[in-house]
Scaffold this active site. Structure first.
Site, mmCIF file in Angstrom:
data_model
loop_
_atom_site.group_PDB
_atom_site.id
_atom_site.type_symbol
_atom_site.label_atom_id
_atom_site.label_comp_id
_atom_site.label_asym_id
_atom_site.label_seq_id
_atom_site.Cartn_x
_atom_site.Cartn_y
_atom_site.Cartn_z
ATOM 1 N N HIS A 108 0.870 -1.179 0.000
ATOM 2 C CA HIS A 108 0.000 0.000 0.000
ATOM 3 C C HIS A 108 0.900 1.220 0.000
ATOM 4 O O HIS A 108 1.414 1.634 1.030
ATOM 5 C CB HIS A 108 -0.913 0.020 1.233
ATOM 6 C CG HIS A 108 -2.087 -0.873 1.094
ATOM 7 N ND1 HIS A 108 -3.251 -0.482 0.473
ATOM 8 C CD2 HIS A 108 -2.282 -2.146 1.469
ATOM 9 C CE1 HIS A 108 -4.108 -1.477 0.480
ATOM 10 N NE2 HIS A 108 -3.545 -2.504 1.079
ATOM 11 N N THR A 166 13.299 -10.768 2.003
ATOM 12 C CA THR A 166 13.280 -9.430 1.421
ATOM 13 C C THR A 166 14.188 -9.316 0.211
ATOM 14 O O THR A 166 14.115 -8.325 -0.518
ATOM 15 C CB THR A 166 13.713 -8.375 2.455
ATOM 16 O OG1 THR A 166 15.046 -8.672 2.876
ATOM 17 C CG2 THR A 166 12.785 -8.361 3.655
ATOM 18 N N LYS A 167 15.069 -10.332 -0.002
ATOM 19 C CA LYS A 167 16.013 -10.332 -1.124
ATOM 20 C C LYS A 167 16.049 -11.722 -1.751
ATOM 21 O O LYS A 167 15.659 -12.707 -1.129
ATOM 22 C CB LYS A 167 17.413 -9.950 -0.641
ATOM 23 C CG LYS A 167 17.496 -8.527 -0.142
ATOM 24 C CD LYS A 167 18.901 -8.159 0.267
ATOM 25 C CE LYS A 167 18.903 -6.708 0.732
ATOM 26 N NZ LYS A 167 20.157 -6.300 1.305
#
Length: 196
Positions: A108, A166-167
Site C-alpha cells: 500500500h 526481502t532479497k
C-alpha cells in the site's frame, strides 16, 4: 480415514473432496474453508493441495490480459496460507509451503524513488505498488514465513520458519532469519549442505 481425522473431520474432508471435484477439477484437494478472489486471474496448476483457511487473491495494479497468480504442478499449501498478487506471483512445480505463510508482491503505497507516499495519507488511500515474486521448483517454505515483493527464491531452496524474505535466495540454498540470509548451500561434488 475416520481414525486419522475423527468423525466430524472425516465429514469435512468428504465435503472438501466433493467441492474440489465439482469446482476445481484440476486440483487434488482444496480443504474448506477456501477463499479465492478474482479466480479468473489465477492459474491453480495441476494437483494443487491446500490446508484449511487458505486465501488466494489478485488485485491487479495494472489491468492486463494475463494470469497474475500462477501455480505449477503438485504444489502443496498447508493451513492458513495467504497469497496476494498485483503484478505477478509465480510458484513452480513441487513446491511445499507450510502453515501461516504470507506471500505478497503488493504494498500500500510507494516508499522509494521519486513518487513516494506521505505518512499523512491514510494507508488504504495510497495507490498499490507491486513487484513480481518467483518461487522456483522444489522449494520448501517453513512455517510463518513472510515473502515480500520483488524476490526470487531459487530452485531447490529452503526457507526456515519465521523468516522474512526481502532479497533473492539463490538456487539450492537454505535461508533463515529476519531478514532471511543464506546460511548453507548444497555442494553437488560433496553431496551435502555446506555452511557459507
Amino acid at each position: 480415514m475416520y481414525k486419522r481425522y475423527g468423525f466430524l473431520g472425516g465429514i469435512r474432508l468428504i465435503v472438501s473432496i466433493l467441492h474440489t471435484r465439482l469446482f476445481y477439477r484440476r486440483a487434488r484437494l482444496l480443504r474448506l474453508p477456501f477463499d479465492i478472489r478474482n479466480r479468473r486471474l489465477i492459474d491453480l496448476g495441476n494437483k494443487l493441495t491446500t490446508g484449511f483457511g487458505c486465501r488466494l487473491e489478485v488485485h491487479p495494479v495494472e489491468k492486463r490480459e494475463q494470469k497474475y497468480l500462477i501455480f505449477g504442478n503438485n504444489v502443496q499449501l498447508n493451513d492458513y496460507v495467504h497469497i496476494a498478487a498485483g503484478e505477478q506471483v509465480v510458484i513452480g512445480n513441487d513446491v511445499l509451503i507450510a502453515s501461516r505463510v504470507f506471500i505478497s508482491d503488493l504494498n500500500h503505497g510507494s516508499y522509494s524513488g521519486d513518487n513516494q507516499d506521505s505518512p499523512l495519507t491514510k494507508p488504504n488511500e495510497r495507490l498499490l505498488s507491486a513487484s513480481p515474486i518467483y518461487i522456483k521448483d522444489n522449494v520448501w517454505i517453513g512455517e510463518n514465513v513472510c515473502v515480500l515483493a520483488g524476490v526470487t527464491i531459487g530452485r531447490g531452496s529452503i526457507v526456515g520458519s519465521m523468516s522474512v524474505v526481502t532479497k533473492d535466495i539463490p538456487d539450492f540454498s537454505i535461508a533463515v532469519g529476519v531478514p532471511a540470509k543464506v546460511i548453507k548451500q548444497f555442494d553437488f561434488k560433496e553431496n551435502k549442505w555446506v555452511s557459507v
